[in-house]
Structure formats: structure tokens, C-alpha cells
Design a protein around this motif. Structure first.
Motif, PDB file in Angstrom:
ATOM      1  N   GLU A  78     112.464 -46.712  -0.486  1.00 20.58           N
ATOM      2  CA  GLU A  78     111.377 -46.384   0.410  1.00 20.58           C
ATOM      3  C   GLU A  78     111.058 -47.514   1.351  1.00 20.58           C
ATOM      4  O   GLU A  78     111.317 -48.609   1.031  1.00 20.58           O
ATOM      5  N   TYR A  79     110.642 -47.171   2.506  1.00 20.79           N
ATOM      6  CA  TYR A  79     110.234 -48.110   3.397  1.00 20.79           C
ATOM      7  C   TYR A  79     108.719 -47.918   4.075  1.00 20.79           C
ATOM      8  O   TYR A  79     108.445 -47.206   4.585  1.00 20.79           O
ATOM      9  N   ASN A  80     107.913 -48.687   3.374  1.00 14.42           N
ATOM     10  CA  ASN A  80     106.518 -48.734   3.881  1.00 14.42           C
ATOM     11  C   ASN A  80     105.591 -50.176   3.830  1.00 14.42           C
ATOM     12  O   ASN A  80     106.438 -51.162   3.726  1.00 14.42           O
ATOM     13  N   ASP A  81     104.382 -50.138   3.992  1.00 16.74           N
ATOM     14  CA  ASP A  81     103.714 -51.433   3.929  1.00 16.74           C
ATOM     15  C   ASP A  81     104.136 -52.192   2.633  1.00 16.74           C
ATOM     16  O   ASP A  81     104.311 -51.683   1.573  1.00 16.74           O
ATOM     17  N   GLY A  82     104.223 -53.472   2.814  1.00 12.68           N
ATOM     18  CA  GLY A  82     104.501 -54.446   1.561  1.00 12.68           C
ATOM     19  C   GLY A  82     103.304 -54.594   0.808  1.00 12.68           C
ATOM     20  O   GLY A  82     102.280 -54.467   1.138  1.00 12.68           O
ATOM     21  N   ILE A  83     103.805 -55.051  -0.235  1.00 12.44           N
ATOM     22  CA  ILE A  83     102.729 -55.120  -1.623  1.00 12.44           C
ATOM     23  C   ILE A  83     102.522 -56.596  -1.858  1.00 12.44           C
ATOM     24  O   ILE A  83     101.475 -57.065  -1.739  1.00 12.44           O
ATOM     25  N   ASN A  84     103.479 -57.243  -1.740  1.00 11.38           N
ATOM     26  CA  ASN A  84     103.610 -58.693  -2.022  1.00 11.38           C
ATOM     27  C   ASN A  84     104.028 -59.703  -0.891  1.00 11.38           C
ATOM     28  O   ASN A  84     104.036 -60.828  -0.656  1.00 11.38           O
TER      29      ASN A  84
END
Length: 255
Positions: free
Chosen positions: A238-244
Motif C-alpha cells: 500500500e502507498y499512503n500517508d506515513g504512520i511513523n
């Protein structure tokens, strides 16, 4: 597109033997740099030269790098207390920079060779890059993988992790230097070593093959257990907003 690599080689002495560094570069890596070399210029405590299509700058700096940054990078890189204390108490450093508009893998390889030559000096402690800090011996040993045509991925990428009740989450820093998005594994039930090694292996695959992971694709990774048995592990991408990490990141989930 331009690519840049940088490192600050920490030292426990106020010495800068450029001839010795170039001697190591020539005898270990067969790279000859002198006043007749392409793009060579020299000033007090600073030299600029080219290797292939990459411009290098090596500069001696007679003061410490920011100590707080050393402490943070030492924690991120899981360095032991002995090394951390040596790094915190360094006296001077040698800054190494490499810039190219050509192949970043070739530039990264040459960057490791130059830094390794600097770190071969007896008063060297280690090198701090934008992604991690590494002791001299480890960096030099890892760079030797280039003689077997393997990229010293550990010198170029860092994999940090955190653990909570949901499992192990890990993320890379350093892939952006190759023009690639950083990666994350989230809430894995695997052990820390397995999660970190998976990200190192995927990072190597991406860099070495100039691969772009596409949102929605399935990635197959071959893994080897302690007994030497290999198996294929599949991951959803998946390619989306980073969590860390800030910005967009690639997430890999084991299927």
C-alpha cells in the motif's frame, strides 16, 4: 534528478592525513585521486574531486558535530553504551559529501569507498549519516561486500522499530536518498530481527533493481530460516500517508 549522500566521520584526534586517505582509496579500491585528477581542487583542510560522474568533497572540521544529534542517532541505530560515549566525546570530524545526476547506486558505492578510506584512519570512531550512525569497523567491513558485487545496504539504510501491544512496527530511513519512498511494516506479530531484516531485504531489492513498488501489487520475498531452508513470503503493498514517518510511505503487509 540529482542525488546526494553525506556523512560526518567522527574522530578522537585533530588530525587530517589526506595522503593516507588517498593511499587507502587507491590500494583497497583501485581509485586514484591526485592533483591531476578530473575536477580536483584543494584548499586548506578541503579537497574536491570526481569519481566517475560524481563530485566529492572531503573537508576536515576542527570541532564536534551536535552532540544531541549523536545521541539520537545512537539510539536509532541501536549502538551500545561504549560506542555512544566514544561518539559523544569525539574531538573533530571529516565531512564527506557526494553529488551526482547519474546512477545513485554507483554513487552510493563510491561514497562508501571514500568514507571507508576515511574511517580506516587509526583515530576514527565512526560515521554519522542522515539516516544512522555506525562504528568505523562495521562500516569498513560492510563496504567490503562491494568486492563481491553486493551493495552494503546496512551502511546506507537504517531500520528503526517500536513495539507495543499491537506488535512490532518498523520503518526505513535512507531510501529517499535513492529517490524512493520510505517503507513501513505495521503491527507485525514476527520478532524484531525478522521484521528489520525484511525491510533491509526489500530495500536492497528496490535499490538494486531500481524498482518502484506500486499500490495494490503483491510482493514475493524469499526468506531463509536458521536451518537454511528457504520459503516464499508474500506481501500486500500500500502507498499512503506515513504512520511513523512524515509524508507518503510504502506499507508492506504479510499475506
Amino acid at each position: 534528478m540529482s542525488f546526494a549522500f553525506a556523512g560526518m566521520c567522527l574522530q578522537n584526534s585533530r588530525e587530517f592525513d589526506l595522503n593516507s586517505i588517498f593511499f587507502t582509496l587507491k590500494n583497497v579500491w583501485n581509485i586514484k585521486v591526485n592533483a591531476d585528477s578530473d575536477g580536483y581542487t584543494e584548499e586548506p583542510y578541503l579537497v574536491k574531486f570526481k569519481i566517475n560522474d560524481t563530485t566529492f568533497i572531503v573537508k576536515y572540521v576542527d570541532f564536534q558535530v551536535p552532540i544531541e544529534e549523536v545521541k539520537v542517532k545512537s539510539v536509532m541505530s541501536e549502538m551500545d553504551e561504549e560506542f555512544t560515549n566514544l561518539a559523544i566525546n569525539h574531538i573533530s570530524h571529516v565531512a564527506v559529501g557526494a553529488v551526482t545526476e547519474a546512477n545513485p547506486v554507483e554513487t552510493a558505492s563510491d561514497f562508501c569507498k571514500v568514507v571507508s578510506s576515511v574511517l580506516s584512519e587509526p583515530y576514527s570512531i565512526g560515521v554519522m549519516t542522515p539516516s544512522k550512525i555506525i562504528d568505523s569497523n562495521t562500516f569498513v567491513q560492510e563496504t567490503m561486500f562491494l568486492k563481491q558485487d553486493y551493495l552494503p545496504i546496512y551502511n546506507l539504510i537504517n531500520v528503526s522499530y517500536k513495539e507495543d501491544k499491537s506488535g512490532i512496527s518498523a520503518f526505513t530511513t535512507g531510501l529517499k536518498d535513492f529517490g524512493k519512498p520510505e517503507m513501513e511494516i505495521l503491527d507485525s506479530d514476527k520478532d524484531i530481527d525478522t521484521v528489520q531484516m525484511r525491510l533491509y531485504n526489500i530495500a536492497y531489492y528496490i535499490i538494486d533493481n531500481d524498482k518502484e513498488l506500486i499500490d495494490g501489487e503483491t510482493l514475493t520475498l524469499q526468506e531463509q530460516d536458521e536451518e537454511g531452508n528457504t520459503s516464499n513470503v508474500k506481501f500486500d503493498v500500500e502507498y499512503n500517508d506515513g504512520i511513523n514517518i512524515k509524508g507518503k510511505t510504502v506499507k508492506v503487509y504479510e499475506l
